[in-house]
Design a protein around this motif. Structure first.
Motif, PDB file in Angstrom:
ATOM      1  N   ARG B 175       0.848  -1.188   0.000  1.00 16.98           N
ATOM      2  CA  ARG B 175       0.000   0.000   0.000  1.00 16.98           C
ATOM      3  C   ARG B 175       0.886   1.241   0.000  1.00 16.98           C
ATOM      4  O   ARG B 175       2.087   1.131   0.242  1.00 16.98           O
ATOM      5  CB  ARG B 175      -0.915  -0.001   1.219  1.00 16.98           C
ATOM      6  N   PRO B 176       0.311   2.433  -0.262  1.00 18.40           N
ATOM      7  CA  PRO B 176       1.147   3.632  -0.259  1.00 18.40           C
ATOM      8  C   PRO B 176       1.771   3.834   1.115  1.00 18.40           C
ATOM      9  O   PRO B 176       1.118   3.571   2.126  1.00 18.40           O
ATOM     10  CB  PRO B 176       0.163   4.769  -0.559  1.00 18.40           C
ATOM     11  N   PRO B 177       3.031   4.291   1.188  1.00 23.02           N
ATOM     12  CA  PRO B 177       3.729   4.397   2.474  1.00 23.02           C
ATOM     13  C   PRO B 177       2.967   5.230   3.494  1.00 23.02           C
ATOM     14  O   PRO B 177       3.056   4.975   4.695  1.00 23.02           O
ATOM     15  CB  PRO B 177       5.049   5.073   2.116  1.00 23.02           C
ATOM     16  N   GLU B 178       2.199   6.231   3.049  1.00 22.47           N
ATOM     17  CA  GLU B 178       1.532   7.083   4.040  1.00 22.47           C
ATOM     18  C   GLU B 178       0.328   6.380   4.673  1.00 22.47           C
ATOM     19  O   GLU B 178      -0.224   6.881   5.653  1.00 22.47           O
ATOM     20  CB  GLU B 178       1.159   8.442   3.445  1.00 22.47           C
ATOM     21  N   GLU B 179      -0.064   5.210   4.160  1.00 20.46           N
ATOM     22  CA  GLU B 179      -1.195   4.483   4.747  1.00 20.46           C
ATOM     23  C   GLU B 179      -0.761   3.296   5.606  1.00 20.46           C
ATOM     24  O   GLU B 179      -1.605   2.581   6.133  1.00 20.46           O
ATOM     25  CB  GLU B 179      -2.136   3.976   3.652  1.00 20.46           C
ATOM     26  N   VAL B 180       0.558   3.099   5.752  1.00 24.63           N
ATOM     27  CA  VAL B 180       1.040   1.923   6.471  1.00 24.63           C
ATOM     28  C   VAL B 180       0.556   1.922   7.917  1.00 24.63           C
ATOM     29  O   VAL B 180       0.205   0.890   8.479  1.00 24.63           O
ATOM     30  CB  VAL B 180       2.581   1.867   6.407  1.00 24.63           C
ATOM     31  N   TYR B 181       0.509   3.112   8.538  1.00 28.24           N
ATOM     32  CA  TYR B 181       0.165   3.195   9.953  1.00 28.24           C
ATOM     33  C   TYR B 181      -1.329   3.430  10.156  1.00 28.24           C
ATOM     34  O   TYR B 181      -1.782   3.597  11.268  1.00 28.24           O
ATOM     35  CB  TYR B 181       0.998   4.277  10.630  1.00 28.24           C
ATOM     36  N   ASN B 182      -2.062   3.494   9.053  1.00 30.82           N
ATOM     37  CA  ASN B 182      -3.506   3.634   9.128  1.00 30.82           C
ATOM     38  C   ASN B 182      -4.114   2.252   8.959  1.00 30.82           C
ATOM     39  O   ASN B 182      -4.341   1.787   7.847  1.00 30.82           O
ATOM     40  CB  ASN B 182      -3.976   4.587   8.020  1.00 30.82           C
TER      41      ASN B 182
END
Lengths: 206, 216
Positions: B175-182
Motif C-alpha cells: 500500500r502507499p507508504p503514508e497508509e502503512v500506519y492507518n
C-alpha cells in the motif's frame, strides 16, 4: 454390527474429548504457545528488551556505562546535537540545519506523530488529550514561545519542561530540528497578514 | 478337524484395515488442525502487568503507532515504549489510577514494566520490521487489527507459509507508504492490480524467497 457401533462410539467420544480439551483454532488463550518441535527455537542469545538472568538488574538491553557513547549516537558538543553554543549554556538562536522543503515535509510528519496528541494540529494547545484531562498544554503561538530561540525549543523537546516530558528518547536529533522548522512555519502562518500571500493566490482566501 | 478360526475371522483383516484407516484419517485430521501455528499461536493473549488498551490509545485518541513504537522504521525490532512515554500523558491523565501503578513504579525506579512478549519468531528466523513498514507493508497484515484490540492477542500465525504467501505476491498486500500506519485503510477497487504492481515495479521491491533471506 455391534462392534462397529461401539467402535464409532468410542471414536466420536475420544474426538469430542480432544476438541473439548483443546478447543478450536483461534480461540483466546492466556497460556504461552506450545512449541511442538522446539528444535533451536529458543537459543541462549540476547534479544532486545527481554529479561536475562545473567545480569544483576535482569535486563538484556544494557545501559550505557559512564564515560561511553553508543555507536552512531550524537555525543559531540555541537549546536546540532545540543541546541547550545559549544562549551556554553547559551541556546543557539537559529537552527543549525538548512531549511528545505524536504525537511519541512519530514517535520510535518514527525510533528503529527509526536506533538499533535497534546498541542493539536494547529499548535494551539487543543490536542485530543485536552478532553481527557490534560489541562495545561502550552499554546505554541504564545508570544513567549514564538520569540524563543530555536535552541531552547530543541532543549524542550529533548528533555521536556515542567509538565511536558522529554522526547529525546523517541525523536531523533535530525527529526527534532525538522519539527522545529515545521513549528516555525505554523507560527508564521498564524501571524501572517493578507499582504504576505502572493497576489495571485489572495482570491482563494475567505 | 474342527475350525481353528471361526468363520467370522475371514472378514477380520478387512475390518481391521478399515478401522485403522478410519482412526488414521481422524488422527491425521486432528494433527493438521492442531499441530500448526494457526492453533498453537493464534489467540495467545497473555495477562499483561497493565491491561493496556490499543483501542483507547490508537483508535480513540488517534495516536500513531510510532508515537510509542518509535523504533519500528529504523530497526528490525519494534520497541515497546518505556514508562517515560506513558507518563508524558499519565502524569496528568488518570494520574492516580490503580491500574497504572506498575507504570508509575517503573518511572520512579527505572526498572522496566514486565510486559509479556506476544509475537516472537523462533531464534533461527531473521525478521526485520524496517524493511517491511518502509516498503508499504502495514502492521495489520502481520498483527491483525491491533487498533481494535482491548488487549493485544496473536492474530496471525506468522508461520513460514504465512511469510511466503506474501513474499510470493507482495503486490496484493502493498500500500502507499503514508497508509502503512492507518490500520483502517481499505484499498480502493483494483488497487492491487493497478497500483500495487506498479509500486512493486517502481520501488524495485524484492521480497526474496531464498532460504537465506530469513534463515541467515
Amino acid at each position: 454390527m455391534r462392534y462397529w457401533l461401539s467402535f464409532f462410539f468410542v471414536l466420536i467420544v475420544a474426538s469430542l474429548a480432544v476438541v473439548g480439551i483443546a478447543g478450536f483454532q483461534g480461540s483466546k488463550s492466556r497460556k504461552p504457545p506450545i512449541e511442538i518441535f522446539p528444535d533451536m527455537d529458543r537459543q541462549p542469545k540476547l534479544r532486545p528488551q527481554a529479561p536475562n538472568a545473567f545480569f544483576t538488574d535482569g535486563k538484556s538491553s544494557r545501559p550505557l556505562l559512564v564515560g561511553t557513547v553508543a555507536r552512531g549516537s550524537h555525543y559531540q558538543d555541537t549546536p546540532f546535537n545540543t541546541g547550545r553554543l559549544p562549551s556554553s549554556t547559551n541556546f543557539v538562536a537559529e537552527m543549525p540545519v538548512g531549511l528545505t522543503a524536504k525537511l519541512l515535509a519530514r517535520g510535518k510528519e514527525r510533528y503529527q506523530i509526536s506533538c499533535v496528541p497534546c498541542h493539536g494540529a494547529l499548535a494551539d494547545g487543543n490536542g485530543i488529550t485536552k478532553k481527557y484531562g490534560m489541562a495545561v498544554v502550552a499554546n505554541l503561538h504564545d508570544k513567549r514561545i514564538v520569540s524563543m530561540t530555536d535552541g531552547e525549543i530543541f532543549n524542550t523537546i529533548t528533555s521536556g519542561k515542567n509538565l511536558m516530558g522529554g522526547y529525546g528518547a523517541n525523536v531523533t536529533v535530525e527529526d527534532r530540528w525538522a519539527i522545529i522548522g515545521y513549528l516555525r512555519t505554523l507560527q508564521l502562518a498564524r501571524l501572517g497578514l493578507v499582504n504576505d500571500v502572493p497576489a495571485e493566490l489572495r482570491a482563494g482566501l475567505k | 478337524m474342527s475350525d481353528i478360526f471361526p468363520k467370522w475371522t475371514n472378514k477380520l483383516p478387512l475390518r481391521l484395515l478399515l478401522g485403522v484407516m478410519i482412526v488414521g484419517s481422524v488422527v491425521t485430521a486432528g494433527v493438521t488442525y492442531y499441530f500448526t501455528p494457526k492453533y498453537t499461536r493464534v489467540g495467545y493473549q497473555p495477562i499483561q502487568p497493565v491491561p493496556f488498551p490499543h483501542t483507547v490509545h490508537a483508535e480513540q485518541l488517534g495516536l500513531d503507532c510510532r508515537y510509542c513504537h518509535n523504533g519500528v522504521e529504523q530497526s528490525w525490532f519494534s520497541n515497546i515504549p518505556s514508562a517515560n512515554t506513558c507518563m508524558n500523558c499519565h502524569n496528568q491523565v488518570l494520574a492516580s489510577d490503580a491500574r497504572l501503578e506498575p507504570v508509575r513504579e517503573s518511572f520512579r525506579s527505572g526498572q522496566p514494566v514486565s510486559w509479556v512478549q506476544i509475537h516472537k519468531t523462533p531464534d533461527y528466523v531473521y525478521f526485520n520490521h524496517a524493511v517491511h513498514v518502509n516498503r508499504g507493508v502495514s502492521c495489520v497484515h502481520c498483527h491483525g487489527p491491533i487498533n481494535k484490540m482491548d488487549e493485544v492477542y496473536h492474530a496471525k500465525p506468522l508461520s513460514m507459509s504465512f511469510c511466503l504467501d506474501c513474499h510470493r505476491d507482495p503486490a496484493a498486500k502493498i500500500r502507499p507508504p503514508e497508509e502503512v500506519y492507518n490500520l483502517n485503510w481499505v484499498p480502493p477497487e483494483n488497487f492491487a492490480k493497478d497500483k500495487g504492481a506498479k509500486f512493486v515495479h517502481d520501488w524495485k521491491v524484492n521480497a526474496s524467497q531464498n532460504c537465506s533471506t530469513c534463515h541467515r
